[in-house]
Design a protein around this motif. Structure first.
Motif, PDB file in Angstrom:
ATOM      1  N   ALA A 270      -5.565  15.059  18.262  1.00 58.43           N
ATOM      2  CA  ALA A 270      -6.446  16.010  18.324  1.00 58.43           C
ATOM      3  C   ALA A 270      -5.745  17.169  18.698  1.00 58.43           C
ATOM      4  CB  ALA A 270      -7.368  15.768  19.717  1.00 58.43           C
ATOM      5  N   ARG A 271      -4.462  17.096  19.039  1.00 56.09           N
ATOM      6  CA  ARG A 271      -3.537  18.399  19.451  1.00 56.09           C
ATOM      7  C   ARG A 271      -2.799  18.690  18.264  1.00 56.09           C
ATOM      8  NH1 ARG A 271      -2.729  15.524  24.515  1.00 56.09           N
ATOM      9  NH2 ARG A 271      -0.716  14.635  23.662  1.00 56.09           N
ATOM     10  N   LEU A 272      -2.821  17.958  17.126  1.00 54.84           N
ATOM     11  CA  LEU A 272      -2.139  18.366  15.899  1.00 54.84           C
ATOM     12  C   LEU A 272      -2.423  19.648  15.386  1.00 54.84           C
ATOM     13  CD1 LEU A 272      -1.332  15.088  13.876  1.00 54.84           C
ATOM     14  CD2 LEU A 272       0.243  16.315  15.163  1.00 54.84           C
ATOM     15  N   SER A 273      -1.940  20.602  14.834  1.00 59.12           N
ATOM     16  CA  SER A 273      -2.139  21.823  14.212  1.00 59.12           C
ATOM     17  C   SER A 273      -1.252  22.341  13.179  1.00 59.12           C
ATOM     18  CB  SER A 273      -2.598  23.136  15.305  1.00 59.12           C
ATOM     19  OG  SER A 273      -1.361  23.195  15.899  1.00 59.12           O
ATOM     20  N   GLY A 274      -1.412  23.353  12.549  1.00 55.18           N
ATOM     21  CA  GLY A 274      -0.480  24.015  11.488  1.00 55.18           C
ATOM     22  C   GLY A 274      -0.717  23.627  10.050  1.00 55.18           C
ATOM     23  N   PRO A 275       0.361  24.219   9.288  1.00 52.25           N
ATOM     24  CA  PRO A 275      -0.012  23.891   7.840  1.00 52.25           C
ATOM     25  C   PRO A 275       0.267  22.487   7.293  1.00 52.25           C
ATOM     26  CG  PRO A 275       1.949  25.367   8.192  1.00 52.25           C
ATOM     27  CD  PRO A 275       0.991  25.281   9.557  1.00 52.25           C
ATOM     28  N   ASP A 276       1.264  21.989   8.144  1.00 53.76           N
ATOM     29  CA  ASP A 276       1.700  20.425   7.785  1.00 53.76           C
ATOM     30  C   ASP A 276       1.034  19.560   8.602  1.00 53.76           C
ATOM     31  OD1 ASP A 276       2.698  21.158  10.198  1.00 53.76           O
ATOM     32  OD2 ASP A 276       4.665  20.042  10.002  1.00 53.76           O
ATOM     33  N   ARG A 277      -0.157  19.615   9.059  1.00 56.31           N
ATOM     34  CA  ARG A 277      -1.064  18.945   9.747  1.00 56.31           C
ATOM     35  C   ARG A 277      -1.341  17.560   9.004  1.00 56.31           C
ATOM     36  NH1 ARG A 277      -7.197  19.973  11.946  1.00 56.31           N
ATOM     37  NH2 ARG A 277      -7.492  18.054  13.334  1.00 56.31           N
ATOM     38  N   ARG A 278      -1.610  17.744   7.826  1.00 56.87           N
ATOM     39  CA  ARG A 278      -2.027  16.216   6.906  1.00 56.87           C
ATOM     40  C   ARG A 278      -0.632  15.406   6.826  1.00 56.87           C
ATOM     41  NH1 ARG A 278      -4.148  17.118   1.102  1.00 56.87           N
ATOM     42  NH2 ARG A 278      -5.613  18.262   2.048  1.00 56.87           N
ATOM     43  N   VAL A 279       0.370  15.918   6.603  1.00 57.75           N
ATOM     44  CA  VAL A 279       1.679  15.340   6.571  1.00 57.75           C
ATOM     45  C   VAL A 279       2.019  14.574   7.823  1.00 57.75           C
ATOM     46  CG1 VAL A 279       4.359  15.350   6.031  1.00 57.75           C
ATOM     47  CG2 VAL A 279       2.483  16.802   4.796  1.00 57.75           C
ATOM     48  N   LYS A 280       1.824  15.252   9.042  1.00 57.90           N
ATOM     49  CA  LYS A 280       2.092  14.698  10.177  1.00 57.90           C
ATOM     50  C   LYS A 280       0.946  13.516  10.485  1.00 57.90           C
ATOM     51  CE  LYS A 280       4.035  18.750  12.380  1.00 57.90           C
ATOM     52  NZ  LYS A 280       3.908  19.779  13.587  1.00 57.90           N
ATOM     53  N   THR A 281      -0.207  13.872  10.382  1.00 62.00           N
ATOM     54  CA  THR A 281      -1.031  12.843  10.230  1.00 62.00           C
ATOM     55  C   THR A 281      -1.036  11.414   9.461  1.00 62.00           C
ATOM     56  OG1 THR A 281      -2.961  14.598  10.748  1.00 62.00           O
ATOM     57  CG2 THR A 281      -3.772  12.477  10.046  1.00 62.00           C
ATOM     58  N   VAL A 282      -0.923  11.654   8.354  1.00 58.58           N
ATOM     59  CA  VAL A 282      -0.181  10.543   7.518  1.00 58.58           C
ATOM     60  C   VAL A 282       0.939   9.695   8.223  1.00 58.58           C
ATOM     61  CG1 VAL A 282       0.325   9.522   5.358  1.00 58.58           C
ATOM     62  CG2 VAL A 282      -1.436  11.442   5.563  1.00 58.58           C
ATOM     63  N   ALA A 283       1.896  10.465   8.581  1.00 53.81           N
ATOM     64  CA  ALA A 283       3.102   9.846   9.160  1.00 53.81           C
ATOM     65  C   ALA A 283       2.686   8.990  10.460  1.00 53.81           C
ATOM     66  CB  ALA A 283       4.012  10.789   9.426  1.00 53.81           C
ATOM     67  N   MET A 284       1.890   9.612  11.264  1.00 52.17           N
ATOM     68  CA  MET A 284       1.331   8.980  12.453  1.00 52.17           C
ATOM     69  C   MET A 284       0.645   7.789  12.269  1.00 52.17           C
ATOM     70  SD  MET A 284       0.471  12.159  14.819  1.00 52.17           S
ATOM     71  CE  MET A 284      -0.075  11.148  16.304  1.00 52.17           C
ATOM     72  N   LEU A 285      -0.475   7.847  11.335  1.00 54.17           N
ATOM     73  CA  LEU A 285      -1.079   6.626  10.795  1.00 54.17           C
ATOM     74  C   LEU A 285      -0.181   5.548  10.376  1.00 54.17           C
ATOM     75  CD1 LEU A 285      -3.946   8.213   8.842  1.00 54.17           C
ATOM     76  CD2 LEU A 285      -4.245   7.587  11.234  1.00 54.17           C
ATOM     77  N   ARG A 286       0.749   5.671   9.624  1.00 56.59           N
ATOM     78  CA  ARG A 286       1.780   4.598   8.972  1.00 56.59           C
ATOM     79  C   ARG A 286       2.683   4.110  10.216  1.00 56.59           C
ATOM     80  NH1 ARG A 286       3.977   7.892   3.635  1.00 56.59           N
ATOM     81  NH2 ARG A 286       2.154   7.537   2.402  1.00 56.59           N
ATOM     82  N   PHE A 287       3.017   4.716  10.949  1.00 55.19           N
ATOM     83  CA  PHE A 287       3.939   4.333  12.117  1.00 55.19           C
ATOM     84  C   PHE A 287       2.977   3.657  13.135  1.00 55.19           C
ATOM     85  CE2 PHE A 287       6.445   4.366  16.029  1.00 55.19           C
ATOM     86  CZ  PHE A 287       7.512   4.059  15.699  1.00 55.19           C
ATOM     87  N   PHE A 288       1.788   4.114  13.628  1.00 51.25           N
ATOM     88  CA  PHE A 288       1.009   3.205  14.260  1.00 51.25           C
ATOM     89  C   PHE A 288       0.616   1.781  13.599  1.00 51.25           C
ATOM     90  CE2 PHE A 288      -3.452   4.023  16.568  1.00 51.25           C
ATOM     91  CZ  PHE A 288      -3.190   2.824  17.770  1.00 51.25           C
ATOM     92  N   ARG A 289      -0.018   1.979  12.412  1.00 54.39           N
ATOM     93  CA  ARG A 289      -0.071   0.774  11.935  1.00 54.39           C
ATOM     94  C   ARG A 289       1.164  -0.283  11.813  1.00 54.39           C
ATOM     95  NH1 ARG A 289      -4.224   1.169   9.166  1.00 54.39           N
ATOM     96  NH2 ARG A 289      -3.391   2.906   8.110  1.00 54.39           N
TER      97      ARG A 289
END
Length: 413
Positions: A270-289
């Protein structure tokens, strides 16, 4: 390495608390008859369901609201959440007392159980509030206090003559009361936040956008995950549910660890922001899994080793080894399909996508209920876990499909 350190820190408290509760269940498994243990396990499932309801009503919207700095919705709704949460805790005390009494628990045990559930709801909200503020240390300290008190009390129960459910519920209540200490008074409403009526009215601001759909999703998820619990316990009896609950003990660490991580990651996403938000989101999803897969595989390996070496190290002679092996295998498969989509579920919650999550839960709940009922009509109760597997598998597919659509919109103009 930073992510591993944060995950390890986040898991310290919940794993300790899970271990303590596992020891308590193990002691009760050995000293209680199957009917009494079945009642205890059933009421513990109901308590966990109440935590899910609380998460939907008060906890899930917090990261989204608190990330909207200075917004009028935040300034109006947060005081209302604080007050509504406290009012709900007060109402929970008589509600859960009656509930425990209706499943034939003695009056003293029913009251102790109600205190445990009510205070645990307060702590559940305090944990979510601390996570939303980035105060992870308070959560870990609370969980560790809970674990220490529970472990000490469980050691006493193990050697106490004629221990009963009432002592177990009293121990749980005392543990959760002490565990509130690290949060101070942060979860209590402030006097300066306006009149009681205006604050409760302000809570309605988030109902349409967040809470009603989140609550519907929790109810559907509960039916998906525990349709077998209620159907077996109420149609056949607590004694028939006991082997199912006994084998579920082995996969309990998976649920506790992944539920703790989803709280942490939901707030971070919820705190992610900025132009690279999608890249950060995908990376978080992969590491979490990846972490989830490691947790499931480790749990499966340890469970298999225990059952192959000597199941009597954990289970009394009343539970047949073949039944334990079948139940454990079914539970491992079921918990795997349940937790693998947790990264996408955390993402959808952080984005406020409670309605599509609710609709996903409804379809999986329908399949789970129908499958469990059909299986119970033709097979022994232990096979009802397979009906839960089918519902969870459908839910996983639907969550992944919905998450792909939302991920494609992150960062889009």
């Amino acid at each position: 390495m930073i992510d591993l350190g944060r995950y390890g820190f986040a898991l310290t408290g919940p794993v300790g608390a899970a271990g303590a509760q596992f020891l308590l269940s193990l002691v009760l498994l050995r000293i209680l008859d199957p009917d009494s243990f079945g009642r205890f396990a059933l009421l513990l499932v109901i308590a966990q369901f109440s935590w899910g309801i609380w998460s939907a009503l008060f906890c899930a919207p917090l990261p989204r609201l608190l990330s909207e700095a200075g917004s009028s919705v935040r300034e109006a709704a947060v005081p209302g959440i604080l007050l509504a949460n406290l009012a709900g805790v007060v109402l929970a005390l008589p509600t859960f007392s009656v509930m425990a009494y209706l499943v034939n628990e003695p009056l003293g045990a029913a009251l102790a159980y109600a205190v445990f559930v009510s205070v645990s709801l307060l702590r559940w909200f305090a944990r979510a509030l601390a996570y939303a503020h980035g105060e992870q240390g308070k959560v870990v300290m609370s969980d560790l206090l809970y674990a220490l008190i529970l472990i000490g009390g469980t050691a006493w129960l193990a050697v106490a003559p004629d221990a009963l459910e009432v002592q177990a519920y009293a121990l749980l209540a005392m543990s959760v009361i002490v565990a509130l200490a690290p949060f101070g008074m942060s979860y209590l409403p402030q006097r300066s936040a306006g009149s009681m009526f205006s604050r409760l009215k302000a809570y309605g601001l988030i109902w349409n956008d967040y809470t009603r759909w989140s609550l519907m999703g929790v109810g559907a998820s509960e039916l998906t995950a525990n349709a077998h619990t209620y159907l077996v316990a109420f149609l056949i009896g607590p004694a028939a549910y006991a082997p199912i609950a006994a084998t579920a003990l082995l996969i309990r660490p998976v649920s506790v660890a992944t539920n703790a991580l989803i709280e942490l990651e939901r707030a971070r996403m919820a705190r992610l922001s900025g132009p690279d938000r999608r890249v950060k989101t995908v990376a978080m999803l992969r590491f979490f899994r990846l972490i989830i897969v490691l947790i499931v595989v480790t749990t499966a390996a340890l469970s298999a080793a225990l059952l192959c070496y000597d199941p009597r190290l954990l289970y009394p002679a009343a539970y047949a080894p073949s039944l334990l092996a079948l139940g454990t295998a079914l539970w491992i498969a079921t918990i795997a399909v349940r937790v693998l989509p947790f990264p996408e579920s955390a993402l959808l919650q952080s984005l406020g996508a409670f309605r599509p999550l609710a609709m996903t839960g409804i379809w999986s709940a329908l399949l789970s209920c129908v499958a469990v009922a059909a299986i119970l009509a033709v097979a022994p109760p232990i096979w009802s876990i397979a009906g839960v597997f089918l519902g969870q598998a459908l839910g996983a597919v639907l969550i992944w499909r919905e998450a792909r659509r939302w991920i494609s919109g992150i960062g889009a103009p």
